[in-house]
Design an enzyme around this catalytic site. Structure first.
Site, PDB file in Angstrom:
ATOM      1  N   LYS A   1      -6.451 -12.899  25.342  1.00  0.00           N
ATOM      2  CA  LYS A   1      -7.231 -13.660  24.360  1.00  0.00           C
ATOM      3  C   LYS A   1      -7.499 -15.096  24.815  1.00  0.00           C
ATOM      4  CE  LYS A   1      -5.488 -10.651  20.715  1.00  0.00           C
ATOM      5  NZ  LYS A   1      -5.449 -10.375  19.277  1.00  0.00           N
TER       6      LYS A   1
ATOM      7  N   LYS B   1     -14.591   4.662  -7.493  1.00  0.00           N
ATOM      8  CA  LYS B   1     -13.196   5.028  -7.253  1.00  0.00           C
ATOM      9  C   LYS B   1     -13.105   6.465  -6.717  1.00  0.00           C
ATOM     10  CE  LYS B   1      -8.779   5.397  -9.550  1.00  0.00           C
ATOM     11  NZ  LYS B   1      -8.110   5.657 -10.826  1.00  0.00           N
TER      12      LYS B   1
ATOM     13  N   ASP C   1      -6.679  -4.593  12.245  1.00  0.00           N
ATOM     14  CA  ASP C   1      -7.454  -4.173  13.415  1.00  0.00           C
ATOM     15  C   ASP C   1      -8.483  -3.108  13.052  1.00  0.00           C
ATOM     16  OD1 ASP C   1      -6.194  -5.839  15.293  1.00  0.00           O
ATOM     17  OD2 ASP C   1      -4.468  -4.505  15.346  1.00  0.00           O
TER      18      ASP C   1
ATOM     19  N   PHE D   1      -0.469 -15.917  17.267  1.00  0.00           N
ATOM     20  CA  PHE D   1       0.833 -15.393  16.863  1.00  0.00           C
ATOM     21  C   PHE D   1       0.891 -13.937  17.311  1.00  0.00           C
ATOM     22  CE2 PHE D   1       3.127 -18.319  14.060  1.00  0.00           C
ATOM     23  CZ  PHE D   1       2.215 -19.362  14.022  1.00  0.00           C
TER      24      PHE D   1
ATOM     25  N   LYS E   1      -1.112 -10.599  25.218  1.00  0.00           N
ATOM     26  CA  LYS E   1      -2.103 -11.135  24.266  1.00  0.00           C
ATOM     27  C   LYS E   1      -2.534 -12.549  24.663  1.00  0.00           C
ATOM     28  CE  LYS E   1      -0.321  -8.298  20.538  1.00  0.00           C
ATOM     29  NZ  LYS E   1       0.425  -8.188  19.269  1.00  0.00           N
TER      30      LYS E   1
ATOM     31  N   ASN F   1      -1.539  -5.490   4.664  1.00  0.00           N
ATOM     32  CA  ASN F   1      -0.295  -5.584   5.424  1.00  0.00           C
ATOM     33  C   ASN F   1       0.658  -6.533   4.712  1.00  0.00           C
ATOM     34  OD1 ASN F   1      -0.560  -8.372   6.624  1.00  0.00           O
ATOM     35  ND2 ASN F   1      -2.456  -7.426   7.383  1.00  0.00           N
TER      36      ASN F   1
END
Ligand code: CTP
Length: 399
Positions: free
Chosen positions: A341, A289, A279, A323, A337, A210
């Protein structure tokens, strides 16, 4: 004993009409027990005589790079001496030179040569203060960690009314005190910070990743260490350098991060989870490969553990900070969240916004607390935001 007792402060005085107020700043710093050195620019000496500082604050005053040498490289000696460089008043010219790294006199050379934090009290005419170039320079300095005491509004020497006045000496001294109080606010605490994105291997050459660069988490880790905490930084891959005084543990995948974080969890007072954790991971990692063939390739993904959720379940004394990176419905998702959490607070940003989120030096966030409170913060340097997050955390740890 106050926060300033025994602190080594270099007070820089530049050539503004407010230079005379710096005499009172020096006197108050001295009374508070600081060990003081003064550097005056040439302009400052047109307003106040160096002797005034020497007499009022009993402090050595440097006025030039080329005078009688007390030390073979006097600016380096002052740069190393300083625990804080406080510049009051700071003119637009000084601010521009500091932002550009120009070192053409004793004060600017000391600013460039020191590792000590910079605290600036700008004072100038309103138009100069509001001019885009001054604001840009201020922004560049704060992005590098400098702190600004915002100028007051009022009657200026030039006859105008507006922002640009030097704040009262007592307020400037309070800002220096607050700075040193902060530097101790996390002493004796152990803090775990995670940063950067995870990489989920697909085959020996490819991964799913990401856009997180780790900047926010690295700023938090660096600032926590500066405030006296023992910091463990569990980091995904990033080119960023390890901040001074921080113990870094490198990981690649979400599962590696999970293992590293859980291993440290019992011994820490707080966790700040700035990492962008994948996730999902490829259900299988090919040993060799993957070769292309005609037609489509379908990847099957499987769920990764939610590290922060696990921490929330196992929470005892720890403060948990999460965050939330969102592109829509920021408040709703972030509050969701926070509850799910079991966090103490969550820092939410809209990563679709310009100048916020991935790879940039600034962020624009809202903070949501477990007790329902919410705070909206203006766009600011990630370094400054790290300071706010740690102020809030230190407050909770004290309770
Ligand atoms: N987080 C984590 N482990 C995961 C995913 C997220 O510890 N597997 C943490 C992040 O470090 C962050 C917080 O949870 O502090 C929220 O991350 P975010 O990606 O915004 O949310 P998710 O819980 O993944 O929810 P969604 O993907 O549905 O937005």
């Amino acid at each position: 004993m106050g926060a300033l007792a025994g602190r080594r402060i270099v007070l820089g005085v530049t050539g503004g009409i407010a230079a005379y107020k710096a005499v009172e700043v020096a006197s108050r710093l001295k009374k508070a027990g600081a060990e003081l050195r003064v550097i005056m620019t040439r302009g400052a000496q047109s307003f106040v005589a160096p002797l005034t500082f020497r007499e009022v604050a009993d402090a050595p005053v440097a006025t030039t790079m080329w005078g009688e040498p007390q030390h073979h490289v006097a600016h380096i000696a002052l740069a190393e001496f300083a625990e804080l460089v406080l510049i009051a008043p700071a003119t637009a010219n000084l601010i521009a030179k500091a932002a550009a790294g120009i070192a053409d006199d004793m004060l600017t050379t000391t600013v460039l040569a020191t590792r000590a934090p910079l605290l600036l009290a700008p004072a100038m005419n309103t138009v100069m203060w509001e001019s885009p170039v001054t604001q840009e320079n201020i922004h560049r300095l704060t992005a590098r960690g400098a702190q600004i005491i915002p100028p007051a509004e009022g009657f200026l020497a030039c006859g105008a009314v507006g922002a640009g006045r030097l704040p009262e000496p007592a307020e400037i001294v309070r800002a220096a005190e607050a700075h040193f109080a902060r530097t101790q606010s996390l002493t004796g605490r152990r803090i775990l910070v995670t940063a950067a994105g995870t990489e989920e291997p697909l085959d020996p050459v490819r991964y799913l990743g990401n856009r997180s660069t780790g900047r926010m988490g690295y700023e938090v880790a660096a600032e926590a260490a500066r405030r006296g905490a023992e910091v463990i930084l569990v980091s995904g891959p990033t080119p960023l350098a390890t901040p001074a005084g921080v113990q870094r543990v490198d990981v690649r995948s979400a599962r590696e991060m999970y293992a590293a974080v859980l291993a440290a969890y019992d011994g820490v007072d707080a966790v700040i989870k700035a990492a962008a954790v994948a996730d999902y991971r490829p259900a299988e990692t090919a040993e060799h490969k993957i070769k292309k063939s005609d037609g489509e390739l379908t990847l099957t993904l499987t769920r990764n553990p939610d590290i922060l959720y696990e921490l929330g379940q196992k929470k005892r004394h720890q403060i948990l900070v999460g965050f939330a990176a969102e592109t829509q419905n920021v408040a709703d998702y972030a509050r969701g969240k926070l509850t799910k959490k079991n966090l103490d607070f969550i820092v939410a940003n809209n990563v679709a916004e310009e100048n916020a989120g991935f790879g940039v030096a600034t962020n624009h966030v809202q903070i949501f607390y477990a007790d329902g409170r919410a705070e909206e913060h203006p766009l600011m340097a990630k370094a400054a935001l790290a300071g706010i997050i740690l102020d809030r955390l230190a407050g909770m740890l004290r309770k």
